[in-house]
Design a protein around this motif. Sequence first.
Motif, short mmCIF file in Angstrom:
data_model
loop_
_atom_site.label_atom_id
_atom_site.label_comp_id
_atom_site.label_asym_id
_atom_site.label_seq_id
_atom_site.Cartn_x
_atom_site.Cartn_y
_atom_site.Cartn_z
N GLU A 179 10.99 -16.41 41.71
CA GLU A 179 11.70 -17.56 41.76
C GLU A 179 13.16 -17.51 41.87
N ALA A 180 13.82 -16.66 41.30
CA ALA A 180 15.28 -16.19 41.66
C ALA A 180 15.41 -15.99 43.10
N LEU A 181 14.75 -15.14 43.71
CA LEU A 181 14.88 -15.35 45.11
C LEU A 181 14.83 -16.56 45.74
N LEU A 182 13.85 -17.33 45.37
CA LEU A 182 13.66 -18.72 46.11
C LEU A 182 15.00 -19.71 45.96
N ASN A 183 15.60 -19.53 44.60
CA ASN A 183 16.58 -20.33 44.43
C ASN A 183 17.75 -19.78 45.32
N VAL A 184 17.87 -18.42 45.62
CA VAL A 184 18.97 -17.96 46.61
C VAL A 184 18.80 -18.83 48.00
N TYR A 185 17.76 -18.93 48.46
CA TYR A 185 17.49 -19.25 49.89
C TYR A 185 17.63 -20.85 49.65
N LEU A 186 17.46 -21.49 48.66
CA LEU A 186 17.56 -22.97 48.64
C LEU A 186 19.09 -23.22 48.40
N GLU A 187 19.76 -22.43 47.77
CA GLU A 187 21.13 -22.55 47.44
C GLU A 187 21.97 -22.41 48.77
N MET A 188 21.27 -21.31 49.45
CA MET A 188 22.13 -21.02 50.64
C MET A 188 21.86 -21.95 51.84
N LEU A 189 20.82 -22.46 52.00
CA LEU A 189 20.50 -23.40 52.84
C LEU A 189 21.07 -24.82 52.66
N LYS A 190 21.37 -25.03 51.47
CA LYS A 190 21.87 -26.45 51.01
C LYS A 190 23.24 -26.32 51.37
N GLU A 191 24.07 -25.04 51.23
CA GLU A 191 25.46 -24.85 51.65
C GLU A 191 25.46 -24.83 53.00
N LEU A 192 24.51 -24.39 53.69
CA LEU A 192 24.70 -24.27 55.18
C LEU A 192 24.44 -25.53 56.14
N CYS A 193 23.40 -26.28 55.45
CA CYS A 193 22.94 -27.64 55.81
C CYS A 193 23.81 -28.72 55.63
#
Length: 368
Positions: free
Chosen positions: A262-276
């Motif tokens: 779940e922590a790893l998924l949150n990293v991807y979610l936050e990173m994609l939000k920032e990039l998008c």
Amino acid sequence: WARAIGAASIHFILLDVHCISVILMKSRAEPRGSVSVCAVLATSWCLSSLPCGVRGLKCSRSSLRDICQVGSEVLDHRCYGTDWGNELSHYWENRGIAWLAGKRYAATEGAVECMSSPARRYNPIVDKLPRHAAADPSSVNTPKLDSLCAGRNFQFPHETFGPWTVMRPFVIKETQESVRESIRLAGVRLPPYDEHELVVHLRLLFDHPQHKWPGRSSFNETDVLPRTIRKVTILHQPLTADASDGNSKKAMLGEWSTKDVEALLNVYLEMLKELCGPDCEVTARSGDQLSDFATLATASHVFCTGSTYCLWAGLGNGNGTVHFPVDAFAAWASHPDFGRNWRWRREPRFRNPKTPGLAELIDWIKTH
């Protein structure tokens, strides 16, 4: 046989013991004669170029090419199981061999009966693909068949640049037909199609040394996240058996905890939000195996992180842009041209660590 061995020369020194054992094991379960002694004694490349069900092999004494010659048709004895991606590789490899040889493809009566058994494992996509394909003499390309079969991996066809790579027009057409019929019969309702959505298939596989994780650079590209993208959806396997529908495979966590994932998924979610961008909607969900495959096969923009499941959903997607890593399967010496909407990704990726190291993995994803 003396002349055949002479023609083979050094190739016979390179016999692939593993491949021989696979063929011998499979031959015990196949009808008598479906694997000839010629196939067992051929070279490593010859062995790997032949599906178990090719009928009419010739024990010619002139050359290895004759030993590996396709007969009057290509018979498929395989009772396809639940490893959707790997099984689709076998299916389309057999179809590719038949197509390039200009021969008829047909599933045997035993295979059809096995696949219709109530006790058989779940694989609706393969179930709805054609069990017969007529010969087309105009498709014959013997030099290409020889070259593509030369280094074929018998056990995992997708790991080499084999006959399956010429079949994309058929894969698109027949996958779309299979998906439509499968979701209709299952009563599956897909989310509305959104041309401005990027669907990321994040394979949660923590216990396999082949798996690699994409970093920031994999998404920080204008062709992956163009300004037209206003929504990003991460698809992943269910984290627990309780969250699965009973058919879909859950995440393979190995020694990792659900909390780690779940922590790893949150990293991807936050990173994609920032990039998008701030106006971009970024979410994650785990559907069932069929609905996720159908989503990947119909989405306008698809990003695969390296699996045969996403490979075949992407190859069956005729409308969208598909991004796929070049190093997903290590044995690929070259990369097929699947058309202008297929993008090979060359950004660095992080191989699964031998021991759980969440902090190390997260740091790498953020900085690479």
